[in-house]
Scaffold this motif. Structure first.
Motif, PDB file in Angstrom:
ATOM      1  N   PHE A 119     -10.006   1.415   3.577  1.00 59.64           N
ATOM      2  CA  PHE A 119      -9.288   0.125   3.236  1.00 59.64           C
ATOM      3  C   PHE A 119     -10.355  -0.894   2.599  1.00 59.64           C
ATOM      4  CE2 PHE A 119      -6.636  -3.544   3.371  1.00 59.64           C
ATOM      5  CZ  PHE A 119      -5.303  -2.972   3.189  1.00 59.64           C
ATOM      6  N   GLN A 120      -9.951  -1.045   1.341  1.00 59.71           N
ATOM      7  CA  GLN A 120     -10.552  -2.100   0.643  1.00 59.71           C
ATOM      8  C   GLN A 120      -9.616  -3.519   0.287  1.00 59.71           C
ATOM      9  OE1 GLN A 120     -12.616  -0.406  -2.859  1.00 59.71           O
ATOM     10  NE2 GLN A 120     -12.567   1.637  -1.811  1.00 59.71           N
ATOM     11  N   GLU A 121     -10.242  -4.518  -0.296  1.00 59.82           N
ATOM     12  CA  GLU A 121      -9.502  -5.653  -0.420  1.00 59.82           C
ATOM     13  C   GLU A 121      -8.565  -5.557  -1.415  1.00 59.82           C
ATOM     14  OE1 GLU A 121     -12.783  -5.172  -0.882  1.00 59.82           O
ATOM     15  OE2 GLU A 121     -13.849  -6.572  -2.349  1.00 59.82           O
ATOM     16  N   SER A 122      -8.556  -4.643  -2.480  1.00 53.25           N
ATOM     17  CA  SER A 122      -7.384  -4.396  -3.334  1.00 53.25           C
ATOM     18  C   SER A 122      -6.221  -3.543  -2.956  1.00 53.25           C
ATOM     19  CB  SER A 122      -8.151  -3.468  -4.594  1.00 53.25           C
ATOM     20  OG  SER A 122      -8.514  -2.307  -4.100  1.00 53.25           O
ATOM     21  N   MET A 123      -6.443  -3.041  -1.584  1.00 56.63           N
ATOM     22  CA  MET A 123      -5.312  -2.509  -0.908  1.00 56.63           C
ATOM     23  C   MET A 123      -4.524  -3.318  -0.109  1.00 56.63           C
ATOM     24  SD  MET A 123      -7.291   0.911   0.505  1.00 56.63           S
ATOM     25  CE  MET A 123      -8.126   2.142  -0.486  1.00 56.63           C
ATOM     26  N   SER A 124      -4.886  -4.666  -0.120  1.00 63.39           N
ATOM     27  CA  SER A 124      -4.199  -5.767   0.790  1.00 63.39           C
ATOM     28  C   SER A 124      -2.778  -5.959   0.180  1.00 63.39           C
ATOM     29  CB  SER A 124      -4.987  -6.928   0.769  1.00 63.39           C
ATOM     30  OG  SER A 124      -6.284  -6.682   1.453  1.00 63.39           O
ATOM     31  N   GLY A 125      -1.696  -6.396   0.973  1.00 60.64           N
ATOM     32  CA  GLY A 125      -0.573  -6.798   0.543  1.00 60.64           C
ATOM     33  C   GLY A 125       0.776  -5.974   1.202  1.00 60.64           C
ATOM     34  N   SER A 126       1.840  -5.868   0.755  1.00 54.06           N
ATOM     35  CA  SER A 126       3.032  -5.549   1.544  1.00 54.06           C
ATOM     36  C   SER A 126       3.142  -4.064   1.386  1.00 54.06           C
ATOM     37  CB  SER A 126       4.165  -6.405   0.790  1.00 54.06           C
ATOM     38  OG  SER A 126       5.437  -5.613   1.472  1.00 54.06           O
ATOM     39  N   TYR A 127       3.181  -3.559   2.673  1.00 61.58           N
ATOM     40  CA  TYR A 127       3.650  -2.029   2.765  1.00 61.58           C
ATOM     41  C   TYR A 127       5.194  -1.951   3.256  1.00 61.58           C
ATOM     42  CZ  TYR A 127      -1.108  -0.849   1.844  1.00 61.58           C
ATOM     43  OH  TYR A 127      -2.324  -0.669   1.001  1.00 61.58           O
ATOM     44  N   THR A 128       6.082  -1.479   2.798  1.00 56.60           N
ATOM     45  CA  THR A 128       7.427  -1.486   3.180  1.00 56.60           C
ATOM     46  C   THR A 128       7.771  -0.193   3.422  1.00 56.60           C
ATOM     47  OG1 THR A 128       7.709  -3.601   1.881  1.00 56.60           O
ATOM     48  CG2 THR A 128       9.727  -2.398   2.601  1.00 56.60           C
ATOM     49  N   CYS A 129       8.420  -0.010   4.421  1.00 54.62           N
ATOM     50  CA  CYS A 129       9.103   1.483   4.792  1.00 54.62           C
ATOM     51  C   CYS A 129      10.474   1.276   4.987  1.00 54.62           C
ATOM     52  CB  CYS A 129       8.469   2.009   5.929  1.00 54.62           C
ATOM     53  SG  CYS A 129       9.119   3.804   6.394  1.00 54.62           S
ATOM     54  N   THR A 130      11.388   2.109   4.464  1.00 51.30           N
ATOM     55  CA  THR A 130      12.587   2.140   4.406  1.00 51.30           C
ATOM     56  C   THR A 130      12.977   3.299   5.133  1.00 51.30           C
ATOM     57  OG1 THR A 130      13.213   0.938   2.473  1.00 51.30           O
ATOM     58  CG2 THR A 130      15.208   2.325   3.334  1.00 51.30           C
ATOM     59  N   LEU A 131      13.805   3.376   6.396  1.00 43.43           N
ATOM     60  CA  LEU A 131      14.074   4.508   7.409  1.00 43.43           C
ATOM     61  C   LEU A 131      15.694   4.667   7.066  1.00 43.43           C
ATOM     62  CD1 LEU A 131      13.727   6.536   9.777  1.00 43.43           C
ATOM     63  CD2 LEU A 131      14.041   4.348  11.270  1.00 43.43           C
ATOM     64  N   SER A 132      15.942   5.988   6.770  1.00 44.15           N
ATOM     65  CA  SER A 132      17.201   6.269   6.628  1.00 44.15           C
ATOM     66  C   SER A 132      17.451   7.162   7.888  1.00 44.15           C
ATOM     67  CB  SER A 132      17.999   6.893   5.440  1.00 44.15           C
ATOM     68  OG  SER A 132      17.005   8.093   5.069  1.00 44.15           O
ATOM     69  N   TYR A 133      18.690   7.389   8.714  1.00 43.06           N
ATOM     70  CA  TYR A 133      19.041   8.483   9.766  1.00 43.06           C
ATOM     71  C   TYR A 133      20.503   8.290   9.768  1.00 43.06           C
ATOM     72  CZ  TYR A 133      19.266   4.306  12.740  1.00 43.06           C
ATOM     73  OH  TYR A 133      19.533   3.068  13.217  1.00 43.06           O
ATOM     74  N   LYS A 134      20.879   9.367  10.580  1.00 39.81           N
ATOM     75  CA  LYS A 134      22.477   9.507  10.598  1.00 39.81           C
ATOM     76  C   LYS A 134      22.709   9.306  12.045  1.00 39.81           C
ATOM     77  CE  LYS A 134      22.791  12.909   7.177  1.00 39.81           C
ATOM     78  NZ  LYS A 134      23.290  14.614   6.853  1.00 39.81           N
ATOM     79  N   THR A 135      24.068   8.663  12.441  1.00 44.21           N
ATOM     80  CA  THR A 135      24.580   8.850  13.758  1.00 44.21           C
ATOM     81  C   THR A 135      25.567   9.327  13.830  1.00 44.21           C
ATOM     82  OG1 THR A 135      25.844   6.904  12.939  1.00 44.21           O
ATOM     83  CG2 THR A 135      23.764   6.404  14.127  1.00 44.21           C
ATOM     84  N   ILE A 136      26.000  10.228  14.764  1.00 44.44           N
ATOM     85  CA  ILE A 136      27.061  11.121  14.950  1.00 44.44           C
ATOM     86  C   ILE A 136      27.902  10.860  16.165  1.00 44.44           C
ATOM     87  CG2 ILE A 136      27.939  13.463  14.964  1.00 44.44           C
ATOM     88  CD1 ILE A 136      25.251  14.289  13.617  1.00 44.44           C
ATOM     89  N   LYS A 137      29.155  10.667  15.676  1.00 44.47           N
ATOM     90  CA  LYS A 137      30.323  10.435  16.929  1.00 44.47           C
ATOM     91  C   LYS A 137      30.739  11.760  17.120  1.00 44.47           C
ATOM     92  CE  LYS A 137      31.118   5.605  16.351  1.00 44.47           C
ATOM     93  NZ  LYS A 137      31.904   4.571  16.039  1.00 44.47           N
ATOM     94  N   THR A 138      30.505  12.491  18.257  1.00 44.17           N
ATOM     95  CA  THR A 138      30.824  13.937  18.328  1.00 44.17           C
ATOM     96  C   THR A 138      32.303  14.258  18.608  1.00 44.17           C
ATOM     97  OG1 THR A 138      30.441  13.615  20.351  1.00 44.17           O
ATOM     98  CG2 THR A 138      28.610  14.838  18.825  1.00 44.17           C
ATOM     99  N   ASP A 139      33.108  13.105  19.046  1.00 42.41           N
ATOM    100  CA  ASP A 139      34.224  13.122  19.784  1.00 42.41           C
ATOM    101  C   ASP A 139      35.209  13.208  18.396  1.00 42.41           C
ATOM    102  OD1 ASP A 139      33.693  10.528  19.142  1.00 42.41           O
ATOM    103  OD2 ASP A 139      34.894   9.366  20.560  1.00 42.41           O
ATOM    104  N   ILE A 140      35.008  12.296  17.196  1.00 42.22           N
ATOM    105  CA  ILE A 140      35.592  12.321  16.221  1.00 42.22           C
ATOM    106  C   ILE A 140      35.205  12.875  14.953  1.00 42.22           C
ATOM    107  CG2 ILE A 140      36.907  10.195  16.958  1.00 42.22           C
ATOM    108  CD1 ILE A 140      35.142   8.770  15.058  1.00 42.22           C
TER     109      ILE A 140
END
Length: 348
Positions: A119-140
């Protein structure tokens, strides 16, 4: 030993308390400096694994020492990590707005954990992660895709450079005594010789003589001596030649050893005075007058800010965009003449 004090009988310092024998017997002491990152919202178990989890309610601030690897940033909050996550996908975006996947300085695991290497000073800043995932309702038999975004603010930091301000006091026969100045010059030489092997030296030395009225005593003349112990004596760069990065840890360790040597030296003066002198010298150290204060300074492009970076208040943190530090001051300055867009600016 017999006789008077420094400067009162030839040779001038034959009865000096500051003998080379005292210098050679001074003890080295090593104080390790440990830096810790406050991660109060995480369990001890998680911290030991070197994982920092995201938080959907706020950004997570992380401080990484220059030239070291960051902890793993986890694209998930701690609560979600304890549950089953179906078909997770992770998108990491760095401070430059680009996808971090495949970058040479990035270690990205298949489970969305990200480490920034070297890590260097130029690497400083915002690191953003977007997580996508699924939810499953098995009954329907219903599937839904969910998204969560986690923001990490990652800052480079350095340990401050240490200098020690030291003050001591000596009794003297009188303030007009010519030997006072000679004593002071000899004291500087002895102290510099004591710490020269550590590539440290004495800077900004000074003394003043004051007349003191003590309770139940008459008037006493005393020398107030002050100086700083600095780790950047000529040749200090050679200490770091075998290290591939700036060596604050090495220079700080050395100046701490120098401080300890000097403290031990003065503490021994009371013993020497009692056991090696039949008559008390006119100029001698006042027991328990030794005082020391650490003075921190930061490298150019770095500074301290207790308000913005209270989780790393003792650190020299990289200057934010819009600020700069051209020298070894402790705080970054605001730049009003131009717009600074990068971290770690050294000029405006």
């Amino acid at each position: 030993m017999q006789g008077g004090g420094w400067g009162l009988s030839p040779p001038l310092y034959s009865a000096s308390l500051l003998s080379l024998g005292v210098l050679l017997n001074a003890l080295f002491a090593l104080t390790q400096v440990e830096a810790a990152i406050d991660e109060e919202q995480y369990s001890v178990k998680v911290i030991k694994k070197n994982y920092i989890y995201g938080n959907i309610k706020r950004q997570v601030n992380i401080y990484v020492k220059v030239y070291t690897n960051s902890p793993f940033l986890v694209c998930m909050d701690l609560a979600l990590s304890q549950k089953e996550v179906i078909d997770p996908n992770y998108l990491w975006i760095g401070p430059n707005g680009k996808n971090l996947k495949g970058q040479s300085y990035i270690n990205l695991t298949e489970t969305g954990k990200l480490m920034v290497r070297g890590f260097q000073e130029s690497m400083s800043g915002s690191y953003t992660c977007t997580l996508s995932y699924k939810t499953i309702k098995t009954d329907i038999q219903e599937e839904r895709e969910k998204f969560k975004t986690y923001k990490f603010m990652v800052y480079a930091y350095r340990e401050p450079d240490y200098t020690y301000q030291i003050s001591v006091r000596f009794t003297t026969k009188e303030c007009r005594l010519a030997a006072n100045g000679q004593f002071f010059e000899e004291l500087k030489k002895i102290l510099n010789d004591l710490i020269s092997d550590l590539t440290c030296h004495v800077i900004e030395p000074s003394y003043k003589c004051h007349v003191i009225k003590m309770p139940k005593h008459g008037l006493l003349d005393e020398l107030f001596v002050t100086f700083q112990v600095n780790p950047f004596a000529p040749g200090w760069e050679a200490v770091c030649q075998q290290i591939s990065y700036d060596c604050e840890d090495v220079t700080n360790r050395r100046v701490q050893e120098a401080r300890d040597l000097i403290e031990e030296f003065f503490h021994k003066q009371t013993y020497v005075l009692k056991h090696e002198f039949r008559n008390v010298p006119a100029i001698h150290y006042i027991d328990h007058s030794f005082e020391v204060t650490r003075i921190d300074s930061c490298r150019p492009g770095f500074g301290k800010n207790d308000d913005t970076h209270n989780d790393c208040a003792s650190c020299c943190v990289v200057c934010d965009p819009g600020t700069y530090s051209p020298n070894n001051e402790v705080r970054c300055r605001i730049c009003t003449s131009i717009r600074i867009k990068h971290y770690g600016a050294k000029s405006c």
